[in-house]
Design an enzyme around this catalytic site. Structure first.
Site, PDB file in Angstrom:
ATOM      1  N   SER A 124       0.843  -1.193   0.000  1.00 41.14           N
ATOM      2  CA  SER A 124       0.000   0.000   0.000  1.00 41.14           C
ATOM      3  C   SER A 124       0.876   1.240   0.000  1.00 41.14           C
ATOM      4  O   SER A 124       1.987   1.231   0.554  1.00 41.14           O
ATOM      5  CB  SER A 124      -0.854  -0.024   1.273  1.00 41.14           C
ATOM      6  OG  SER A 124      -1.424   1.239   1.501  1.00 41.14           O
ATOM      7  N   TYR A 148      -1.557  -1.087  10.866  1.00 39.08           N
ATOM      8  CA  TYR A 148      -1.893  -1.623   9.540  1.00 39.08           C
ATOM      9  C   TYR A 148      -0.735  -1.382   8.567  1.00 39.08           C
ATOM     10  O   TYR A 148      -0.241  -2.295   7.907  1.00 39.08           O
ATOM     11  CB  TYR A 148      -3.186  -0.988   9.003  1.00 39.08           C
ATOM     12  CG  TYR A 148      -3.373  -1.206   7.523  1.00 39.08           C
ATOM     13  CD1 TYR A 148      -3.669  -2.459   7.024  1.00 39.08           C
ATOM     14  CD2 TYR A 148      -3.209  -0.154   6.609  1.00 39.08           C
ATOM     15  CE1 TYR A 148      -3.806  -2.675   5.649  1.00 39.08           C
ATOM     16  CE2 TYR A 148      -3.343  -0.357   5.246  1.00 39.08           C
ATOM     17  CZ  TYR A 148      -3.642  -1.618   4.771  1.00 39.08           C
ATOM     18  OH  TYR A 148      -3.761  -1.823   3.416  1.00 39.08           O
ATOM     19  N   LYS A 152       2.261  -3.919   6.466  1.00 35.30           N
ATOM     20  CA  LYS A 152       2.625  -3.903   5.037  1.00 35.30           C
ATOM     21  C   LYS A 152       4.139  -3.725   4.886  1.00 35.30           C
ATOM     22  O   LYS A 152       4.783  -4.391   4.071  1.00 35.30           O
ATOM     23  CB  LYS A 152       1.892  -2.774   4.303  1.00 35.30           C
ATOM     24  CG  LYS A 152       0.384  -2.951   4.249  1.00 35.30           C
ATOM     25  CD  LYS A 152      -0.009  -4.145   3.421  1.00 35.30           C
ATOM     26  CE  LYS A 152      -1.489  -4.404   3.419  1.00 35.30           C
ATOM     27  NZ  LYS A 152      -1.849  -5.714   2.881  1.00 35.30           N
TER      28      LYS A 152
END
Ligand code: NAD
Ligand code: UFG
Length: 335
Positions: A124, A148, A152
């Site tokens: 992302s 989050y 990644k």
């Protein structure tokens, strides 16, 4: 080829399954349906008139996953499965580290055991952190502002380290910008649970009458109209990028991080206006305070995707708005 798609019942996964099937790949989906419904797979089959082999399995389930690899000859994995709500990740970091990171460790361990060493991973633009230097290029230093994003960043690192230890691996780390839109059939699309966190599903829910008005998070950013600027990309363009990334991963024994975006930024008010014109609907809004953690501007440098993948986006913002709206208005309650 036979492609294992983890998280294939989800928003981006289901659109990618359509593209894979349309390009004559066999698709095996593993999804625990924690944020999706089996109906998405039925609709993928209806769109393509082809079958998907579906397993309702958690990627943390070693034995279940092992059985999938034993029962199928798998050439490569496209790994979408993961939790993605930024706010929830701040409240429940362990859930995010467990699901996203441990899940990937389990998956890659089983892949290794079965000698499947090709992976396309959903990263992302969030790995660029608060870096406010758009267009964002892939070699920028990475940083994150929430668990989050950290999952990644770590997973990218795990895939790189695995390759360092064994050059038989290859992987493409796709850094998505802001996926919106839906398949033109209007039968698959984004189906958020509860109040949407993201702009486009919120806009479509206002337009369909499920919510009263959009709250615009701040109009005092250093942008052309003061509202936040993002790089919105049509999910079908994004899905096609995965096919190109898959080809690249099969041909090259390397790990590359590649941005998937359009390279153009639009503000929140540009979005509201384009949506209104493209769909002939009204989106009442109010300006409220900034959302903590948001940056003013975020859009991709797209050169690397063009050079390595020979991929560019084809759809414009009006297409994205029309397709999001068709999905929402044909499926006001989602799947
Ligand atoms: P989504 O929630 O619609 O899809 C993810 C799918 O993974 C869901 O079907 C869910 O049920 C499944 N899943 C989650 N944990 C699982 C587990 N442990 N085992 C098996 N299945 C599991 O999300 P999406 O928007 O399609 O995103 C796909 C991927 O792309 C995610 O990894 C996400 O973090 C990443 N991503 C999304 C965006 C975005 O804005 N949508 C942006 C950047 C990156
Ligand atoms: N916005 C509003 N009102 C809303 C929702 C969003 O004004 O109700 C604004 C935001 O402030 C931002 C823009 O609309 O300026 C886009 O917001 P989104 O939440 O749709 O997208 P973000 O760029 O904030 O976040 C997305 C993904 C994250 C990912 C991040 C960075 O949702 O998972 O991109 O890549 F981490």
């Amino acid at each position: 080829m036979n492609i294992l798609v983890t998280g294939g019942a989800g928003y981006i996964g289901s659109h990618t399954c359509v593209e894979l099937l349309n390009n004559n790949h066999n698709v095996i989906v593993v999804d625990n349906l924690s944020n999706s419904k089996k109906e998405a797979i039925n609709r993928v089959e209806a769109i393509t008139n082809k079958k998907v082999k579906f397993y309702e399995i958690d990627i943390l389930d070693k034995r279940g996953l092992d059985l999938v690899f034993k029962s199928n000859t798998i050439d490569a994995v496209i790994h979408f499965a993961g939790l993605k709500a930024v706010g929830e990740s701040v409240e429940e970091p362990l859930k995010y580290y467990q699901n996203n990171i441990t899940g990937t460790l389990v998956l890659m361990d089983i892949m290794k055991r079965h000698n499947v060493k090709k992976i396309v991973f959903s990263s992302s633009a969030t790995v660029y952190g608060m870096n406010n230097v758009s267009p964002l290029t892939e070699e920028l230093p990475l940083s994150t502002t929430n668990p989050y994003g950290t999952t990644k960043m770590y997973i990218e690192r795990i895939i790189r380290d695995t390759y360092q230890a064994d050059n038989e691996w290859s992987g493409t780390l796709l850094r998505y910008f802001n996926p919106i839109g839906a398949h033109h059939s209007g039968t698959i699309g984004e189906d958020p649970k509860g109040v949407p966190n993201n702009l486009m599903p919120f806009i479509t829910q206002v337009a369909v009458g499920k919510r009263e008005k959009l709250s615009v998070f701040g109009n005092d950013y250093d942008t052309h109209d003061g509202t936040g600027v993002r790089d919105y990309i049509h999910v079908v363009d994004l899905a096609k990028g995965h096919l190109k990334a898959l080809e690249f991963t099969m041909k090259n024994k390397t790990i590359e991080a590649i941005n998937l975006g359009t390279g153009v930024g639009y503000s929140v008010l540009d979005m509201v206006d384009t949506f209104r014109v493209a769909t002939n609907t009204k989106v009442p809004y109010q300006i409220i305070d900034r959302r903590p953690g948001d940056i003013a501007t975020c859009f991709a440098d797209t050169k690397k995707a063009k050079e390595l993948l020979d991929w560019e986006t084809e759809k414009n913002l009006a297409d994205m708005c029309r397709d999001s709206w068709r999905w929402q208005s044909d499926n006001p309650e989602g799947y």
